[in-house]
Design a protein around this motif. Structure first.
Motif, PDB file in Angstrom:
ATOM      1  N   ARG A   3       0.848  -1.197   0.000  1.00 22.56           N
ATOM      2  CA  ARG A   3       0.000   0.000   0.000  1.00 22.56           C
ATOM      3  C   ARG A   3       0.884   1.247   0.000  1.00 22.56           C
ATOM      4  O   ARG A   3       1.733   1.414   0.854  1.00 22.56           O
ATOM      5  N   VAL A   4       0.649   2.132  -0.979  1.00 18.26           N
ATOM      6  CA  VAL A   4       1.523   3.284  -1.200  1.00 18.26           C
ATOM      7  C   VAL A   4       0.738   4.586  -1.064  1.00 18.26           C
ATOM      8  O   VAL A   4      -0.385   4.718  -1.567  1.00 18.26           O
ATOM      9  N   LEU A   5       1.354   5.563  -0.382  1.00 17.40           N
ATOM     10  CA  LEU A   5       0.829   6.924  -0.302  1.00 17.40           C
ATOM     11  C   LEU A   5       1.751   7.836  -1.095  1.00 17.40           C
ATOM     12  O   LEU A   5       2.977   7.780  -0.932  1.00 17.40           O
ATOM     13  N   LEU A   6       1.192   8.675  -1.969  1.00 13.50           N
ATOM     14  CA  LEU A   6       1.963   9.628  -2.766  1.00 13.50           C
ATOM     15  C   LEU A   6       1.803  11.020  -2.180  1.00 13.50           C
ATOM     16  O   LEU A   6       0.670  11.507  -2.019  1.00 13.50           O
ATOM     17  N   VAL A   7       2.918  11.672  -1.866  1.00  6.29           N
ATOM     18  CA  VAL A   7       2.877  13.022  -1.295  1.00  6.29           C
ATOM     19  C   VAL A   7       3.794  13.918  -2.113  1.00  6.29           C
ATOM     20  O   VAL A   7       5.019  13.856  -1.990  1.00  6.29           O
ATOM     21  N   ASP A   8       3.212  14.775  -2.950  1.00  6.96           N
ATOM     22  CA  ASP A   8       3.989  15.658  -3.815  1.00  6.96           C
ATOM     23  C   ASP A   8       3.078  16.798  -4.252  1.00  6.96           C
ATOM     24  O   ASP A   8       1.883  16.589  -4.490  1.00  6.96           O
ATOM     25  N   ASP A   9       3.631  18.002  -4.366  1.00  5.06           N
ATOM     26  CA  ASP A   9       2.802  19.144  -4.743  1.00  5.06           C
ATOM     27  C   ASP A   9       2.634  19.277  -6.257  1.00  5.06           C
ATOM     28  O   ASP A   9       2.002  20.225  -6.720  1.00  5.06           O
ATOM     29  N   ILE A  23      -1.159  -0.330 -11.893  1.00  2.00           N
ATOM     30  CA  ILE A  23      -1.345  -1.440 -12.835  1.00  2.00           C
ATOM     31  C   ILE A  23      -0.675  -2.723 -12.337  1.00  2.00           C
ATOM     32  O   ILE A  23      -0.893  -3.793 -12.909  1.00  2.00           O
ATOM     33  N   GLU A  24       0.119  -2.609 -11.277  1.00  2.00           N
ATOM     34  CA  GLU A  24       0.788  -3.789 -10.726  1.00  2.00           C
ATOM     35  C   GLU A  24      -0.161  -4.551  -9.801  1.00  2.00           C
ATOM     36  O   GLU A  24      -0.891  -3.944  -9.010  1.00  2.00           O
ATOM     37  N   ASP A  25      -0.126  -5.883  -9.882  1.00  2.00           N
ATOM     38  CA  ASP A  25      -1.039  -6.703  -9.091  1.00  2.00           C
ATOM     39  C   ASP A  25      -0.755  -6.640  -7.597  1.00  2.00           C
ATOM     40  O   ASP A  25      -1.662  -6.860  -6.787  1.00  2.00           O
ATOM     41  N   ASP A  26       0.504  -6.327  -7.227  1.00  2.00           N
ATOM     42  CA  ASP A  26       0.872  -6.371  -5.814  1.00  2.00           C
ATOM     43  C   ASP A  26       1.056  -4.988  -5.191  1.00  2.00           C
ATOM     44  O   ASP A  26       1.537  -4.859  -4.060  1.00  2.00           O
ATOM     45  N   ILE A  27       0.673  -3.927  -5.929  1.00  6.62           N
ATOM     46  CA  ILE A  27       0.841  -2.560  -5.425  1.00  6.62           C
ATOM     47  C   ILE A  27      -0.470  -1.790  -5.570  1.00  6.62           C
ATOM     48  O   ILE A  27      -1.138  -1.872  -6.603  1.00  6.62           O
ATOM     49  N   GLU A  28      -0.811  -1.022  -4.538  1.00  7.65           N
ATOM     50  CA  GLU A  28      -2.031  -0.213  -4.557  1.00  7.65           C
ATOM     51  C   GLU A  28      -1.727   1.175  -3.999  1.00  7.65           C
ATOM     52  O   GLU A  28      -1.159   1.298  -2.904  1.00  7.65           O
ATOM     53  N   VAL A  29      -2.081   2.215  -4.739  1.00  4.98           N
ATOM     54  CA  VAL A  29      -1.965   3.580  -4.234  1.00  4.98           C
ATOM     55  C   VAL A  29      -3.227   3.884  -3.434  1.00  4.98           C
ATOM     56  O   VAL A  29      -4.326   3.915  -3.981  1.00  4.98           O
ATOM     57  N   GLY A  39      -0.204  15.025   3.912  1.00  2.00           N
ATOM     58  CA  GLY A  39       0.431  13.713   3.844  1.00  2.00           C
ATOM     59  C   GLY A  39       0.490  13.034   5.202  1.00  2.00           C
ATOM     60  O   GLY A  39       0.261  11.825   5.313  1.00  2.00           O
ATOM     61  N   LEU A  40       0.807  13.805   6.244  1.00  7.98           N
ATOM     62  CA  LEU A  40       0.852  13.251   7.597  1.00  7.98           C
ATOM     63  C   LEU A  40      -0.521  12.739   8.025  1.00  7.98           C
ATOM     64  O   LEU A  40      -0.644  11.657   8.601  1.00  7.98           O
ATOM     65  N   ALA A  41      -1.548  13.529   7.745  1.00  5.66           N
ATOM     66  CA  ALA A  41      -2.910  13.130   8.111  1.00  5.66           C
ATOM     67  C   ALA A  41      -3.316  11.842   7.396  1.00  5.66           C
ATOM     68  O   ALA A  41      -3.908  10.938   8.004  1.00  5.66           O
ATOM     69  N   LEU A  42      -2.987  11.746   6.110  1.00  4.02           N
ATOM     70  CA  LEU A  42      -3.348  10.562   5.340  1.00  4.02           C
ATOM     71  C   LEU A  42      -2.500   9.346   5.734  1.00  4.02           C
ATOM     72  O   LEU A  42      -2.969   8.210   5.649  1.00  4.02           O
ATOM     73  N   THR A  43      -1.267   9.597   6.161  1.00  8.97           N
ATOM     74  CA  THR A  43      -0.434   8.497   6.652  1.00  8.97           C
ATOM     75  C   THR A  43      -1.077   7.872   7.884  1.00  8.97           C
ATOM     76  O   THR A  43      -1.154   6.642   8.010  1.00  8.97           O
ATOM     77  N   PRO A  48      -0.034   3.362   5.272  1.00 11.23           N
ATOM     78  CA  PRO A  48       0.550   2.719   4.090  1.00 11.23           C
ATOM     79  C   PRO A  48       1.848   1.993   4.435  1.00 11.23           C
ATOM     80  O   PRO A  48       2.486   2.282   5.447  1.00 11.23           O
ATOM     81  N   ASP A  49       2.220   1.061   3.587  1.00 15.53           N
ATOM     82  CA  ASP A  49       3.523   0.401   3.742  1.00 15.53           C
ATOM     83  C   ASP A  49       4.639   1.350   3.314  1.00 15.53           C
ATOM     84  O   ASP A  49       5.710   1.384   3.919  1.00 15.53           O
ATOM     85  N   ILE A  50       4.380   2.116   2.242  1.00 19.34           N
ATOM     86  CA  ILE A  50       5.361   3.039   1.686  1.00 19.34           C
ATOM     87  C   ILE A  50       4.734   4.423   1.549  1.00 19.34           C
ATOM     88  O   ILE A  50       3.622   4.559   1.034  1.00 19.34           O
ATOM     89  N   ALA A  51       5.457   5.441   2.007  1.00 23.09           N
ATOM     90  CA  ALA A  51       5.056   6.823   1.753  1.00 23.09           C
ATOM     91  C   ALA A  51       6.123   7.449   0.864  1.00 23.09           C
ATOM     92  O   ALA A  51       7.271   7.624   1.289  1.00 23.09           O
ATOM     93  N   LEU A  52       5.782   7.736  -0.380  1.00 22.41           N
ATOM     94  CA  LEU A  52       6.680   8.417  -1.308  1.00 22.41           C
ATOM     95  C   LEU A  52       6.463   9.913  -1.104  1.00 22.41           C
ATOM     96  O   LEU A  52       5.406  10.445  -1.451  1.00 22.41           O
ATOM     97  N   ILE A  53       7.451  10.602  -0.536  1.00 19.88           N
ATOM     98  CA  ILE A  53       7.275  11.983  -0.099  1.00 19.88           C
ATOM     99  C   ILE A  53       8.286  12.913  -0.768  1.00 19.88           C
ATOM    100  O   ILE A  53       9.498  12.694  -0.687  1.00 19.88           O
TER     101      ILE A  53
END
Length: 220
Positions: A3-9, A23-29, A39-43, A48-53
């Protein structure tokens, strides 16, 4: 499922990354945020397993967001990966000290992005040998930290050996080959060392290894 969170302006970057990841079977945004505060609030909401910040954002920047995530015990399972335009710089170094598991440049190739997300989700550091060398160079003129040195005394000889190999950029399989043990045993040594040293992940373990003097610059 990772599970991935995207944090970028930058909306275009978020949509591009989302298209590649979803589109990957093992990854979900699971969510997107346009600044560090959101981003902190959504984390906290999605865990998520990964936060791309992104490292530079309005309201709360990536370094401060990383620091707050790393300081929250409820978010211990979140691996922060910093996004930057410029490669390794002072900001990235500060982000690693704050608790980031590694960093990615924004113009990364699609296959490398997918690989990086999976690596970070396993708890491995996204630190290439060149980045490790820059960490070493940073500590050449700095004395060891007393607190970290004290905690090193709690490590067994095998745990210390494993930490040194992690700091040299070796994977679990490579560490296992070097120590003539199984990859599972190597991972156990590393996990125990991280617990004793209060390291959030392998990236922090690398930083502590050099800060404490366990690995010296001439060991490169």
């Amino acid at each position: 499922m990772i599970r991935v969170l995207l944090v970028d302006d930058q909306p275009l970057l978020r949509s591009g990354f989302r298209a590649l990841l979803d589109i990957e079977d093992d990854i979900e945004v699971v969510a997107e945020a346009a600044d560090g505060k959101q981003g902190l609030a959504l984390t906290k909401q999605h865990l998520p397993d990964i936060a791309l910040i992104d490292i530079q954002m309005p309201v709360v920047d990536g370094i401060e967001a990383t620091r707050r995530i790393a300081a929250d015990p409820a978010l211990a399972g979140v691996h922060v990966v910093i996004l930057t335009n410029y490669g390794f710089d002072e900001y990235v170094f500060d982000a690693l000290l704050a608790g980031a598991a590694g960093f990615l440049v924004k113009d990364i190739q699609p296959e490398d992005l997918l690989h990086a997300v999976r690596v970070a989700a396993r708890g491995d550091a996204l630190l290439s040998p060149s980045i490790t060398r820059k960490l070493i160079d940073r500590y050449v003129t700095q004395p060891p930290r007393t607190g970290a040195d004290t905690r090193l005394k709690e490590l067994t000889n095998r745990e210390r050996e494993a930490v040194v190999l992690v700091a040299q950029g070796l994977s679990n399989d490579q560490i296992a080959d070097h120590m003539v043990i199984s990859p599972l045993t190597a991972k156990t040594h590393i996990n125990r060392a991280m617990t004793k040293l209060h390291a959030r992940d392998r990236a922090q373990l690398v930083v502590l290894a050099y800060e404490s003097g366990l690995v010296a610059p001439h060991n490169r």
